[in-house]
Design a protein around this motif. Structure first.
Motif, PDB file in Angstrom:
ATOM      1  N   LEU A   1       0.831  -1.205   0.000  1.00  0.00           N
ATOM      2  CA  LEU A   1       0.000   0.000   0.000  1.00  0.00           C
ATOM      3  C   LEU A   1       0.867   1.258   0.000  1.00  0.00           C
ATOM      4  CD1 LEU A   1      -2.740   1.458   0.260  1.00  0.00           C
ATOM      5  CD2 LEU A   1      -2.598   1.089   2.740  1.00  0.00           C
ATOM      6  N   LYS A   2       1.871   1.279   0.860  1.00  0.00           N
ATOM      7  CA  LYS A   2       2.737   2.457   0.950  1.00  0.00           C
ATOM      8  C   LYS A   2       3.483   2.694  -0.365  1.00  0.00           C
ATOM      9  CE  LYS A   2       5.732   4.800   4.245  1.00  0.00           C
ATOM     10  NZ  LYS A   2       6.360   4.718   5.568  1.00  0.00           N
ATOM     11  N   LEU A   3       3.816   1.601  -1.054  1.00  0.00           N
ATOM     12  CA  LEU A   3       4.494   1.713  -2.349  1.00  0.00           C
ATOM     13  C   LEU A   3       3.525   1.953  -3.509  1.00  0.00           C
ATOM     14  CD1 LEU A   3       7.168  -1.126  -2.011  1.00  0.00           C
ATOM     15  CD2 LEU A   3       7.612   1.329  -2.219  1.00  0.00           C
ATOM     16  N   GLU A   4       2.210   1.988  -3.181  1.00  0.00           N
ATOM     17  CA  GLU A   4       1.149   2.238  -4.167  1.00  0.00           C
ATOM     18  C   GLU A   4       1.043   1.128  -5.218  1.00  0.00           C
ATOM     19  OE1 GLU A   4       1.701   6.222  -5.616  1.00  0.00           O
ATOM     20  OE2 GLU A   4       1.170   7.108  -3.687  1.00  0.00           O
ATOM     21  N   PHE A   5       1.491  -0.077  -4.846  1.00  0.00           N
ATOM     22  CA  PHE A   5       1.247  -1.252  -5.690  1.00  0.00           C
ATOM     23  C   PHE A   5      -0.236  -1.605  -5.610  1.00  0.00           C
ATOM     24  CE2 PHE A   5       0.898  -5.868  -6.286  1.00  0.00           C
ATOM     25  CZ  PHE A   5       1.574  -6.043  -7.493  1.00  0.00           C
TER      26      PHE A   5
END
Length: 336
Positions: free
Chosen positions: A112-116
């Protein structure tokens, strides 16, 4: 499917998002993911071994078409995740990400933090405390918010309020004894959540056993301080108090009890309880005596959207939670 969940799924369908499901061997999670695909509200990313997940799905007659898989059990996959993470962030070492991402919920938070992925839906097997802890430690809080909180949406048959039968209530699940900064953050996050989900102009009432100084107590001072914090940090939000419940919701009572002009008194659409005792009692009162439907709770205050399922929630309720999650994720990226 009831009218509210239908409304949320229709809105979510306008801008579908990628949803990570870390508890991918749970049958209700798989059924919810199947519904996500069939309603067109999102793209499920199931964490775990594809073969294992599909075997469970086949055994329970779940259609997995449209599912994507992320196998966190493969060390090379986690190594790549760790490399990608440390390129963007320095809060965890590569070794720490590699180790922590062996856990599916933690892995989902890194994705989520990496926007995957655009959002994470968990809590069917993990406790609320676990979901909050992992989100806090990896994703963190949104700017201006001191603590995570929850918002419920109450639909009370026969109630005639400023938005018909519905209003927002917070916090009824997480913060036992919030201080002024916590209350201010709960009010800000609740206003944003309600505006995003329902399109209302938020009118936030800070509840107490006093209306505009009709009683004095140190606990009321905390509420007044919270209102001042919101006025200073978010002057765009309509917030007022301290109000008793009737002063917040009923125009005729507000006209008698509130001795000044107010954009909120008598027409509030969001109620902020002073502590978890009041919030928990309040939501159960409206459910038992008012025969209310209560939707949520929606976890709010995180830097990116995460939802927490009740462990006993049926699939329809879970789908409603995911639809609200998708709407919030789309809004955070400028989606309409």
């Amino acid at each position: 499917m009831n009218d509210f969940i239908k409304k949320m799924t229709m809105k979510a369908k306008e801008n579908p998002q990628r949803i990570a499901f870390p508890e991918a061997t749970n049958v209700d999670i798989l059924r919810t993911a199947e519904q996500v695909v069939s309603t067109g509200i999102g793209f499920p990313v199931l964490l775990g071994k594809k073969e294992t997940i599909e075997a469970i799905a086949e055994e329970n007659q779940v259609n997995t078409s449209g599912f994507e898989y992320y196998d966190y059990s493969i060390e090379e996959t986690r190594k790549q995740l760790a490399k990608n993470y440390i390129k963007k962030y320095d809060d965890f070492s590569e070794k720490a990400v590699l180790r922590k991402s062996k856990d599916p919920v933690r892995c989902a938070m890194y994705l989520l933090k990496l926007e995957f992925v655009d959002c994470v839906a968990a809590g069917k097997e993990y406790s609320t405390g676990d979901v909050i802890y992992e989100t806090m430690s990896i994703v963190g809080l949104q700017e201006g918010v001191e603590s995570v909180s929850s918002l419920g949406l109450a639909d009370v048959p026969g109630f005639e309020g400023s938005e018909g039968t519905m209003f927002g209530i917070a916090d009824c699940a997480i913060n036992a004894q919030p201080d002024a900064k916590d209350l201010a953050g709960i009010a800000i996050a609740s206003a944003e959540t309600v505006k995003t989900l329902l399109g209302w102009e938020p009118r936030v009432a800070m509840l107490a056993f006093s209306t505009c100084g009709s009683a004095e107590h140190e606990s009321i001072d905390i509420i007044r301080e919270a209102i001042e914090i919101v006025h200073k940090t978010r002057p765009d939000i309509k917030i007022d108090g301290e109000f008793q419940l009737d002063s917040a919701l009923i125009p005729s009572v507000a006209a008698k009890k509130v001795p000044r002009e107010s954009a909120v008194a008598g027409k509030a659409n969001i109620l902020i309880f002073p502590n978890l005792h009041a919030g928990n009692i309040g939501v159960k009162l409206i459910q038992i005596f008012g025969h209310a439907n209560a939707y949520g709770p929606v976890l709010q205050g995180f830097a990116q959207p995460v939802c927490d399922f009740s462990r006993s929630a049926p699939v329809e309720e879970m789908l409603g939670n995911v639809a609200m999650l998708v709407i919030r994720a789309a809004s955070g990226k400028g989606g309409k």
